[in-house]
Design a protein around this motif. Structure first.
Motif, PDB file in Angstrom:
ATOM      1  N   LYS A   1       0.829  -1.206   0.000  1.00 51.30           N
ATOM      2  CA  LYS A   1       0.000   0.000   0.000  1.00 51.30           C
ATOM      3  C   LYS A   1       0.864   1.256   0.000  1.00 51.30           C
ATOM      4  O   LYS A   1       0.577   2.218  -0.709  1.00 51.30           O
ATOM      5  CB  LYS A   1      -0.941   0.003   1.216  1.00 51.30           C
ATOM      6  N   ILE A   2       1.926   1.247   0.792  1.00 54.56           N
ATOM      7  CA  ILE A   2       2.841   2.392   0.832  1.00 54.56           C
ATOM      8  C   ILE A   2       3.481   2.596  -0.536  1.00 54.56           C
ATOM      9  O   ILE A   2       3.584   3.726  -1.022  1.00 54.56           O
ATOM     10  CB  ILE A   2       3.916   2.204   1.931  1.00 54.56           C
ATOM     11  N   GLY A   3       3.879   1.502  -1.164  1.00 56.64           N
ATOM     12  CA  GLY A   3       4.474   1.591  -2.502  1.00 56.64           C
ATOM     13  C   GLY A   3       3.508   2.186  -3.512  1.00 56.64           C
ATOM     14  O   GLY A   3       3.892   3.044  -4.313  1.00 56.64           O
ATOM     15  N   LEU A   4       2.256   1.752  -3.455  1.00 56.24           N
ATOM     16  CA  LEU A   4       1.247   2.290  -4.374  1.00 56.24           C
ATOM     17  C   LEU A   4       0.972   3.762  -4.109  1.00 56.24           C
ATOM     18  O   LEU A   4       0.827   4.562  -5.043  1.00 56.24           O
ATOM     19  CB  LEU A   4      -0.046   1.472  -4.273  1.00 56.24           C
ATOM     20  N   LEU A   5       0.904   4.138  -2.831  1.00 56.23           N
ATOM     21  CA  LEU A   5       0.695   5.551  -2.488  1.00 56.23           C
ATOM     22  C   LEU A   5       1.888   6.412  -2.916  1.00 56.23           C
ATOM     23  O   LEU A   5       1.707   7.518  -3.409  1.00 56.23           O
ATOM     24  CB  LEU A   5       0.439   5.709  -0.991  1.00 56.23           C
ATOM     25  N   ASN A   6       3.102   5.890  -2.746  1.00 54.61           N
ATOM     26  CA  ASN A   6       4.285   6.632  -3.191  1.00 54.61           C
ATOM     27  C   ASN A   6       4.280   6.808  -4.703  1.00 54.61           C
ATOM     28  O   ASN A   6       4.633   7.876  -5.207  1.00 54.61           O
ATOM     29  CB  ASN A   6       5.580   5.937  -2.741  1.00 54.61           C
ATOM     30  N   LEU A   7       3.863   5.782  -5.425  1.00 57.48           N
ATOM     31  CA  LEU A   7       3.747   5.875  -6.879  1.00 57.48           C
ATOM     32  C   LEU A   7       2.708   6.923  -7.264  1.00 57.48           C
ATOM     33  O   LEU A   7       2.934   7.741  -8.165  1.00 57.48           O
ATOM     34  CB  LEU A   7       3.382   4.504  -7.462  1.00 57.48           C
ATOM     35  N   GLU A   8       1.586   6.903  -6.554  1.00 58.13           N
ATOM     36  CA  GLU A   8       0.535   7.895  -6.808  1.00 58.13           C
ATOM     37  C   GLU A   8       1.049   9.306  -6.514  1.00 58.13           C
ATOM     38  O   GLU A   8       0.766  10.250  -7.255  1.00 58.13           O
ATOM     39  CB  GLU A   8      -0.683   7.568  -5.941  1.00 58.13           C
ATOM     40  N   TYR A   9       1.814   9.442  -5.448  1.00 56.43           N
ATOM     41  CA  TYR A   9       2.409  10.737  -5.102  1.00 56.43           C
ATOM     42  C   TYR A   9       3.374  11.194  -6.201  1.00 56.43           C
ATOM     43  O   TYR A   9       3.328  12.343  -6.648  1.00 56.43           O
ATOM     44  CB  TYR A   9       3.129  10.639  -3.750  1.00 56.43           C
TER      45      TYR A   9
ATOM     46  N   ASN B   1       3.521  10.365  -9.308  1.00 57.61           N
ATOM     47  CA  ASN B   1       2.853  10.622 -10.588  1.00 57.61           C
ATOM     48  C   ASN B   1       1.776  11.693 -10.492  1.00 57.61           C
ATOM     49  O   ASN B   1       1.076  11.952 -11.471  1.00 57.61           O
ATOM     50  CB  ASN B   1       2.236   9.328 -11.140  1.00 57.61           C
ATOM     51  N   PHE B   2       1.632  12.301  -9.339  1.00 59.69           N
ATOM     52  CA  PHE B   2       0.561  13.272  -9.125  1.00 59.69           C
ATOM     53  C   PHE B   2       0.727  14.491 -10.031  1.00 59.69           C
ATOM     54  O   PHE B   2       1.797  15.088 -10.111  1.00 59.69           O
ATOM     55  CB  PHE B   2       0.550  13.724  -7.662  1.00 59.69           C
ATOM     56  N   LYS B   3      -0.314  14.839 -10.731  1.00 55.30           N
ATOM     57  CA  LYS B   3      -0.386  16.042 -11.575  1.00 55.30           C
ATOM     58  C   LYS B   3      -1.805  16.577 -11.513  1.00 55.30           C
ATOM     59  O   LYS B   3      -2.762  15.819 -11.397  1.00 55.30           O
ATOM     60  CB  LYS B   3      -0.072  15.711 -13.046  1.00 55.30           C
ATOM     61  N   MET B   4      -1.935  17.873 -11.621  1.00 52.77           N
ATOM     62  CA  MET B   4      -3.254  18.491 -11.682  1.00 52.77           C
ATOM     63  C   MET B   4      -3.818  18.286 -13.080  1.00 52.77           C
ATOM     64  O   MET B   4      -3.152  18.549 -14.078  1.00 52.77           O
ATOM     65  CB  MET B   4      -3.171  19.980 -11.370  1.00 52.77           C
ATOM     66  N   ASP B   5      -5.025  17.806 -13.141  1.00 54.93           N
ATOM     67  CA  ASP B   5      -5.726  17.669 -14.416  1.00 54.93           C
ATOM     68  C   ASP B   5      -6.054  19.067 -14.930  1.00 54.93           C
ATOM     69  O   ASP B   5      -6.516  19.911 -14.153  1.00 54.93           O
ATOM     70  CB  ASP B   5      -7.007  16.856 -14.183  1.00 54.93           C
TER      71      ASP B   5
ATOM     72  N   PHE C   1      -5.944  20.032  -4.676  1.00 60.58           N
ATOM     73  CA  PHE C   1      -5.308  20.079  -3.368  1.00 60.58           C
ATOM     74  C   PHE C   1      -5.929  19.070  -2.405  1.00 60.58           C
ATOM     75  O   PHE C   1      -5.218  18.454  -1.607  1.00 60.58           O
ATOM     76  CB  PHE C   1      -5.364  21.490  -2.771  1.00 60.58           C
ATOM     77  N   ASP C   2      -7.245  18.874  -2.488  1.00 65.24           N
ATOM     78  CA  ASP C   2      -7.900  17.873  -1.639  1.00 65.24           C
ATOM     79  C   ASP C   2      -7.335  16.483  -1.919  1.00 65.24           C
ATOM     80  O   ASP C   2      -7.072  15.713  -0.990  1.00 65.24           O
ATOM     81  CB  ASP C   2      -9.420  17.881  -1.849  1.00 65.24           C
ATOM     82  N   TRP C   3      -7.157  16.160  -3.204  1.00 64.72           N
ATOM     83  CA  TRP C   3      -6.633  14.834  -3.559  1.00 64.72           C
ATOM     84  C   TRP C   3      -5.177  14.708  -3.111  1.00 64.72           C
ATOM     85  O   TRP C   3      -4.769  13.671  -2.590  1.00 64.72           O
ATOM     86  CB  TRP C   3      -6.777  14.576  -5.064  1.00 64.72           C
ATOM     87  N   PHE C   4      -4.398  15.754  -3.307  1.00 61.82           N
ATOM     88  CA  PHE C   4      -3.005  15.754  -2.867  1.00 61.82           C
ATOM     89  C   PHE C   4      -2.926  15.538  -1.356  1.00 61.82           C
ATOM     90  O   PHE C   4      -2.143  14.719  -0.876  1.00 61.82           O
ATOM     91  CB  PHE C   4      -2.340  17.079  -3.261  1.00 61.82           C
TER      92      PHE C   4
ATOM     93  N   ILE D   1       5.947  21.138  -1.031  1.00 58.82           N
ATOM     94  CA  ILE D   1       5.723  22.413  -1.716  1.00 58.82           C
ATOM     95  C   ILE D   1       6.170  22.315  -3.175  1.00 58.82           C
ATOM     96  O   ILE D   1       5.434  22.695  -4.087  1.00 58.82           O
ATOM     97  CB  ILE D   1       6.459  23.558  -0.982  1.00 58.82           C
ATOM     98  N   ARG D   2       7.386  21.793  -3.375  1.00 64.81           N
ATOM     99  CA  ARG D   2       7.875  21.637  -4.757  1.00 64.81           C
ATOM    100  C   ARG D   2       6.954  20.736  -5.569  1.00 64.81           C
ATOM    101  O   ARG D   2       6.640  21.035  -6.715  1.00 64.81           O
ATOM    102  CB  ARG D   2       9.300  21.079  -4.761  1.00 64.81           C
ATOM    103  N   LYS D   3       6.509  19.655  -4.965  1.00 71.02           N
ATOM    104  CA  LYS D   3       5.630  18.723  -5.679  1.00 71.02           C
ATOM    105  C   LYS D   3       4.336  19.418  -6.083  1.00 71.02           C
ATOM    106  O   LYS D   3       3.850  19.259  -7.211  1.00 71.02           O
ATOM    107  CB  LYS D   3       5.343  17.490  -4.807  1.00 71.02           C
ATOM    108  N   LEU D   4       3.757  20.166  -5.157  1.00 71.34           N
ATOM    109  CA  LEU D   4       2.519  20.890  -5.467  1.00 71.34           C
ATOM    110  C   LEU D   4       2.718  21.871  -6.619  1.00 71.34           C
ATOM    111  O   LEU D   4       1.927  21.916  -7.558  1.00 71.34           O
ATOM    112  CB  LEU D   4       2.042  21.665  -4.236  1.00 71.34           C
ATOM    113  N   ILE D   5       3.771  22.642  -6.547  1.00 65.52           N
ATOM    114  CA  ILE D   5       4.015  23.661  -7.576  1.00 65.52           C
ATOM    115  C   ILE D   5       4.246  23.012  -8.941  1.00 65.52           C
ATOM    116  O   ILE D   5       3.667  23.426  -9.943  1.00 65.52           O
ATOM    117  CB  ILE D   5       5.199  24.569  -7.176  1.00 65.52           C
ATOM    118  N   TYR D   6       5.062  21.975  -8.978  1.00 68.90           N
ATOM    119  CA  TYR D   6       5.380  21.345 -10.257  1.00 68.90           C
ATOM    120  C   TYR D   6       4.277  20.418 -10.751  1.00 68.90           C
ATOM    121  O   TYR D   6       4.340  19.931 -11.878  1.00 68.90           O
ATOM    122  CB  TYR D   6       6.730  20.637 -10.178  1.00 68.90           C
ATOM    123  N   SER D   7       3.254  20.210  -9.945  1.00 70.78           N
ATOM    124  CA  SER D   7       2.101  19.414 -10.366  1.00 70.78           C
ATOM    125  C   SER D   7       1.075  20.252 -11.121  1.00 70.78           C
ATOM    126  O   SER D   7       0.148  19.716 -11.713  1.00 70.78           O
ATOM    127  CB  SER D   7       1.426  18.773  -9.150  1.00 70.78           C
TER     128      SER D   7
END
Length: 188
Positions: free
Chosen positions: A109-117, A119-123, A132-135, A155-161
């Motif tokens: 589960k941690i591995g899947l969540l890390n992968l989701e993190y 690959n996270f991008k704003m549609d 932001f809620d999903w993040f 912060i960097r992840k949010l901005i670059y997403s």
């Protein structure tokens, strides 16, 4: 309807991570020593009760209080699954295995969540609140499994997403450093 602050949060089988977090703080608020018993395990008496010292008795009382709080928070179905347990730690650990799985399942589960993190991008059609809620959900689920991500990385992840259409806003956000001041409050 608001819940009394004197009653433990009730667990009906749904949203275990949410209940677990609330229950942890409920127990800590009652008595921090109770949480030690839940987390580290109870005192196990090797002698008969008549030979217990005052300290032994206190430790056994703490285990009983912690058990009582947890049992009061469980519905009949879940109580039946853990009622034979003799310590609060044993109940807590059993509930974790039932709802989070074994260590191997947790790691998956941690591995899947890390992968989701990662690959996270704003549609492009998504609004900033939904994004932001999903993040926050991903980050808080990781935190629930003990995976802490440093604030500057979040912060960097949010901005670059953010999508390309946000490029001018990204620059303004980076220059203003607005997010770093508010991120702890936004992620809760």
């Amino acid at each position: 309807m608001a819940q009394s602050i004197d009653k433990p949060p009730f667990f009906n089988g749904e949203h275990y991570a949410y209940w677990k977090n609330r229950m942890m703080f409920f127990i800590k608020a009652k008595d921090f020593h109770l949480w030690d018993i839940v987390e580290d395990g109870p005192f196990v008496a090797t002698m008969s009760r008549s030979e217990w010292s005052a300290n032994d008795r206190k430790k056994m009382e703490l285990n009983c209080k912690a058990l009582h709080i947890i049992f009061c928070a469980l519905g009949l179905d879940f109580y039946a699954k853990v009622s034979s347990c003799e310590s609060a730690k044993e109940v807590w650990d059993k509930l974790e295995v039932i709802h989070e799985g074994t260590n191997d399942i947790k790691e998956t589960k941690i591995g899947l969540l890390n992968l989701e993190y990662e690959n996270f991008k704003m549609d492009p059609n998504e609004d900033i609140k939904s994004m932001f809620d999903w993040f926050s959900t991903i980050v808080n689920q990781l935190k629930g499994f003990g995976e802490e991500i440093p604030e500057d990385k979040l912060i960097r992840k949010l901005i670059y997403s953010l999508p390309q259409s946000w490029d001018s806003k990204k620059t303004a956000i980076i220059e203003a450093k607005v997010i770093s001041a508010h991120l702890p409050y936004l992620l809760g």
